[in-house]
Design a protein around this motif. Structure first.
Motif, PDB file in Angstrom:
ATOM      1  N   ILE A 162      41.055  45.635  45.670  1.00 52.32           N
ATOM      2  CA  ILE A 162      40.392  45.525  44.366  1.00 52.32           C
ATOM      3  C   ILE A 162      41.424  45.504  43.249  1.00 52.32           C
ATOM      4  O   ILE A 162      41.330  44.715  42.298  1.00 52.32           O
ATOM      5  CB  ILE A 162      39.398  46.685  44.174  1.00 52.32           C
ATOM      6  CG1 ILE A 162      38.217  46.540  45.147  1.00 52.32           C
ATOM      7  CG2 ILE A 162      38.880  46.739  42.740  1.00 52.32           C
ATOM      8  CD1 ILE A 162      37.271  47.716  45.153  1.00 52.32           C
ATOM      9  N   GLN A 163      42.427  46.364  43.349  1.00 48.72           N
ATOM     10  CA  GLN A 163      43.475  46.395  42.321  1.00 48.72           C
ATOM     11  C   GLN A 163      44.238  45.079  42.276  1.00 48.72           C
ATOM     12  O   GLN A 163      44.582  44.574  41.200  1.00 48.72           O
ATOM     13  CB  GLN A 163      44.436  47.560  42.605  1.00 48.72           C
ATOM     14  CG  GLN A 163      45.421  47.827  41.485  1.00 48.72           C
ATOM     15  CD  GLN A 163      44.739  48.174  40.167  1.00 48.72           C
ATOM     16  OE1 GLN A 163      43.746  48.901  40.149  1.00 48.72           O
ATOM     17  NE2 GLN A 163      45.260  47.634  39.070  1.00 48.72           N
ATOM     18  N   GLU A 164      44.510  44.489  43.450  1.00 47.37           N
ATOM     19  CA  GLU A 164      45.199  43.197  43.498  1.00 47.37           C
ATOM     20  C   GLU A 164      44.379  42.114  42.810  1.00 47.37           C
ATOM     21  O   GLU A 164      44.921  41.273  42.079  1.00 47.37           O
ATOM     22  CB  GLU A 164      45.465  42.807  44.954  1.00 47.37           C
ATOM     23  CG  GLU A 164      46.505  43.667  45.657  1.00 47.37           C
ATOM     24  CD  GLU A 164      46.566  43.369  47.147  1.00 47.37           C
ATOM     25  OE1 GLU A 164      45.806  42.480  47.607  1.00 47.37           O
ATOM     26  OE2 GLU A 164      47.360  44.011  47.852  1.00 47.37           O
ATOM     27  N   VAL A 165      43.072  42.145  43.034  1.00 46.31           N
ATOM     28  CA  VAL A 165      42.194  41.138  42.430  1.00 46.31           C
ATOM     29  C   VAL A 165      42.160  41.293  40.915  1.00 46.31           C
ATOM     30  O   VAL A 165      42.199  40.310  40.166  1.00 46.31           O
ATOM     31  CB  VAL A 165      40.777  41.245  43.022  1.00 46.31           C
ATOM     32  CG1 VAL A 165      39.801  40.371  42.251  1.00 46.31           C
ATOM     33  CG2 VAL A 165      40.785  40.857  44.487  1.00 46.31           C
ATOM     34  N   SER A 168      45.494  39.851  39.650  1.00 51.52           N
ATOM     35  CA  SER A 168      45.699  38.411  39.841  1.00 51.52           C
ATOM     36  C   SER A 168      44.589  37.570  39.230  1.00 51.52           C
ATOM     37  O   SER A 168      44.804  36.392  38.943  1.00 51.52           O
ATOM     38  CB  SER A 168      45.796  38.094  41.335  1.00 51.52           C
ATOM     39  OG  SER A 168      44.545  38.323  41.984  1.00 51.52           O
ATOM     40  N   ARG A 169      43.402  38.161  39.033  1.00 49.22           N
ATOM     41  CA  ARG A 169      42.216  37.464  38.518  1.00 49.22           C
ATOM     42  C   ARG A 169      41.698  36.412  39.497  1.00 49.22           C
ATOM     43  O   ARG A 169      40.890  35.556  39.138  1.00 49.22           O
ATOM     44  CB  ARG A 169      42.483  36.783  37.174  1.00 49.22           C
ATOM     45  CG  ARG A 169      43.123  37.659  36.128  1.00 49.22           C
ATOM     46  CD  ARG A 169      42.181  38.741  35.623  1.00 49.22           C
ATOM     47  NE  ARG A 169      42.600  39.223  34.322  1.00 49.22           N
ATOM     48  CZ  ARG A 169      43.469  40.218  34.137  1.00 49.22           C
ATOM     49  NH1 ARG A 169      44.008  40.823  35.178  1.00 49.22           N
ATOM     50  NH2 ARG A 169      43.799  40.610  32.917  1.00 49.22           N
ATOM     51  N   HIS A 170      42.151  36.429  40.725  1.00 53.10           N
ATOM     52  CA  HIS A 170      41.702  35.461  41.712  1.00 53.10           C
ATOM     53  C   HIS A 170      40.380  35.908  42.337  1.00 53.10           C
ATOM     54  O   HIS A 170      40.063  37.103  42.376  1.00 53.10           O
ATOM     55  CB  HIS A 170      42.746  35.296  42.826  1.00 53.10           C
ATOM     56  CG  HIS A 170      44.015  34.667  42.351  1.00 53.10           C
ATOM     57  ND1 HIS A 170      45.217  34.816  43.014  1.00 53.10           N
ATOM     58  CD2 HIS A 170      44.272  33.878  41.280  1.00 53.10           C
ATOM     59  CE1 HIS A 170      46.163  34.159  42.366  1.00 53.10           C
ATOM     60  NE2 HIS A 170      45.611  33.582  41.317  1.00 53.10           N
ATOM     61  N   ASP A 171      39.605  34.942  42.828  1.00 57.48           N
ATOM     62  CA  ASP A 171      38.420  35.277  43.606  1.00 57.48           C
ATOM     63  C   ASP A 171      38.849  36.039  44.853  1.00 57.48           C
ATOM     64  O   ASP A 171      39.948  35.830  45.380  1.00 57.48           O
ATOM     65  CB  ASP A 171      37.659  34.017  44.002  1.00 57.48           C
ATOM     66  CG  ASP A 171      37.027  33.326  42.809  1.00 57.48           C
ATOM     67  OD1 ASP A 171      37.048  33.923  41.719  1.00 57.48           O
ATOM     68  OD2 ASP A 171      36.541  32.196  42.956  1.00 57.48           O
ATOM     69  N   SER A 193      34.272  37.524  42.084  1.00 51.45           N
ATOM     70  CA  SER A 193      35.244  37.029  41.114  1.00 51.45           C
ATOM     71  C   SER A 193      35.283  37.959  39.914  1.00 51.45           C
ATOM     72  O   SER A 193      34.396  38.801  39.727  1.00 51.45           O
ATOM     73  CB  SER A 193      34.890  35.605  40.667  1.00 51.45           C
ATOM     74  OG  SER A 193      33.592  35.569  40.103  1.00 51.45           O
ATOM     75  N   VAL A 194      36.316  37.785  39.098  1.00 49.46           N
ATOM     76  CA  VAL A 194      36.540  38.607  37.914  1.00 49.46           C
ATOM     77  C   VAL A 194      36.146  37.823  36.670  1.00 49.46           C
ATOM     78  O   VAL A 194      36.472  36.638  36.544  1.00 49.46           O
ATOM     79  CB  VAL A 194      38.015  39.036  37.811  1.00 49.46           C
ATOM     80  CG1 VAL A 194      38.249  39.865  36.556  1.00 49.46           C
ATOM     81  CG2 VAL A 194      38.425  39.826  39.049  1.00 49.46           C
ATOM     82  N   VAL A 195      35.431  38.485  35.749  1.00 45.82           N
ATOM     83  CA  VAL A 195      35.071  37.890  34.470  1.00 45.82           C
ATOM     84  C   VAL A 195      35.949  38.528  33.408  1.00 45.82           C
ATOM     85  O   VAL A 195      36.044  39.756  33.323  1.00 45.82           O
ATOM     86  CB  VAL A 195      33.583  38.101  34.141  1.00 45.82           C
ATOM     87  CG1 VAL A 195      33.246  37.512  32.776  1.00 45.82           C
ATOM     88  CG2 VAL A 195      32.707  37.484  35.219  1.00 45.82           C
ATOM     89  N   GLU A 196      36.602  37.688  32.589  1.00 52.46           N
ATOM     90  CA  GLU A 196      37.515  38.189  31.569  1.00 52.46           C
ATOM     91  C   GLU A 196      36.888  38.123  30.179  1.00 52.46           C
ATOM     92  O   GLU A 196      36.000  37.318  29.918  1.00 52.46           O
ATOM     93  CB  GLU A 196      38.803  37.354  31.564  1.00 52.46           C
ATOM     94  CG  GLU A 196      39.581  37.410  32.861  1.00 52.46           C
ATOM     95  CD  GLU A 196      40.831  36.557  32.783  1.00 52.46           C
ATOM     96  OE1 GLU A 196      41.045  35.897  31.748  1.00 52.46           O
ATOM     97  OE2 GLU A 196      41.604  36.545  33.762  1.00 52.46           O
ATOM     98  N   SER A 197      37.369  38.984  29.292  1.00 48.70           N
ATOM     99  CA  SER A 197      36.975  38.928  27.889  1.00 48.70           C
ATOM    100  C   SER A 197      37.731  37.801  27.201  1.00 48.70           C
ATOM    101  O   SER A 197      38.610  37.165  27.789  1.00 48.70           O
ATOM    102  CB  SER A 197      37.285  40.258  27.201  1.00 48.70           C
ATOM    103  OG  SER A 197      38.696  40.452  27.142  1.00 48.70           O
ATOM    104  N   LEU A 198      37.404  37.541  25.940  1.00 47.02           N
ATOM    105  CA  LEU A 198      38.121  36.514  25.189  1.00 47.02           C
ATOM    106  C   LEU A 198      39.592  36.845  25.065  1.00 47.02           C
ATOM    107  O   LEU A 198      40.439  35.962  24.950  1.00 47.02           O
ATOM    108  CB  LEU A 198      37.488  36.349  23.798  1.00 47.02           C
ATOM    109  CG  LEU A 198      36.057  35.794  23.772  1.00 47.02           C
ATOM    110  CD1 LEU A 198      35.533  35.761  22.347  1.00 47.02           C
ATOM    111  CD2 LEU A 198      36.006  34.406  24.401  1.00 47.02           C
TER     112      LEU A 198
END
Length: 300
Positions: A162-165, A168-171, A193-198
């Motif tokens: 989870i920390q790696e994801v 890296s922001r990768h799926d 997947s990870v959702v990022e803020s603006l």
């Protein structure tokens, strides 16, 4: 409906712009209601991103000259109506998509999860609660509660993944074991997947999870069978090697003795020579048979 281009409404729709009719009686009006009761009409098209949806018009039973202010107000109302139609269509499309998604998730026996990173709130669908052996609505909704369900031997590895994801922001795709409240151990496969803020910060992780216990059992059974087969072949090869070694030495001694006896003059008689030659011939075939046995064992 009024054909496109026919009558007042059809003309407005065809042209795609507002129209004012001061005297309805002097125009080609299709609707009998307008002909009999209405004297003046102002209309505007209902325009959406997909084109003209229809026409919004107002009429007066007494002759009237509609002003630009009247048309501006009518166009404002038409824009709101067109937007409402678009939103209704979008809502219907969204509802249909959600229904298709529910069918797909149900067919695949998958549950949906979402983790709000800033708040720590974790949301599970009823299907995911069922995978974890929980009744609908009983999951506490925290990351700690999720971690408690993970098998102790898999907990650290899952946390690292989870920390790696997050970095890296990768799926991600991960498989791990869970322990249900009844003590049953199950294998699950998670995809998300990870959702990022603006600003580029991770704010949410979301995805699906499914029970893959039966697939894991089949894979483990295959691996165990393959391991047993390899061990059996190894033991057979060792046995064949030992057998070949134990046979070659005495056969060599027998052949040597037979050759020595045949070389003696007293062994040339038929009574001794024939059995000794048979011994020598059989002994000469034995090494080839041993080599064939070893080749067969290695081939398997």
């Amino acid at each position: 409906g009024v054909p496109l281009g026919a009558g007042v409404a059809g003309g407005i729709a065809a042209r795609g712009r507002p129209m004012v009719v001061d005297d309805v009686g002097a125009t080609d009006v299709v609707s009998p209601v307008l002909k009999e009761r209405i004297r003046s009409i102002a209309g505007v098209p209902l325009v959406s991103t997909r084109g003209v949806l229809g026409v919004l018009h107002v009429g007066c039973v007494q002759p009237r000259r509609f002003t630009d202010v009247d048309l501006d107000l009518l166009q404002m109302v038409a824009a709101r109506v067109a937007l409402a139609f678009e939103r209704a269509d979008a809502f219907d499309a969204l509802r249909l998509s959600e229904q298709k998604l529910r069918v797909a998730l149900s067919a695949g026996q998958m549950g949906v999860w979402e983790w709000s990173i800033p708040t720590g709130r974790v949301t599970w669908s009823p299907a995911l609660e069922a995978i974890h052996g929980l009744d609908p609505g009983t999951f506490p909704g925290t990351f700690e509660a999720f971690q408690r369900d993970v098998h102790p031997e898999d907990r650290d590895g899952l946390q690292r993944r989870i920390q790696e994801v997050l970095e890296s922001r990768h799926d991600h795709r991960v498989e791990y074991r869970i322990i249900r409240p009844d003590g049953q151990v199950r294998w699950v496969s998670g995809h998300g997947s990870v959702v990022e803020s603006l600003g580029g910060r991770p704010i949410t992780m979301m995805g699906v999870c499914m029970d893959v216990t039966e697939r894991k059992r089949i894979e483990q059974a295959r691996e165990a069978t393959a391991a047993e087969r390899e061990e059996t072949l190894r033991q057979n090869e060792v046995f064949a090697g030992i057998l070949a070694h134990d046979l070659r030495n005495p056969i060599g001694a027998i052949l040597t003795a037979a050759e020595l006896l045949l070389a003696r003059p007293e062994s040339q008689g038929a009574r001794l020579a024939s059995p000794l030659r048979r011994i020598r011939s059989s002994g000469a075939r034995m090494p080839r048979m041993i080599d064939q046995l070893l080749d067969f064992t290695r081939a398997r």
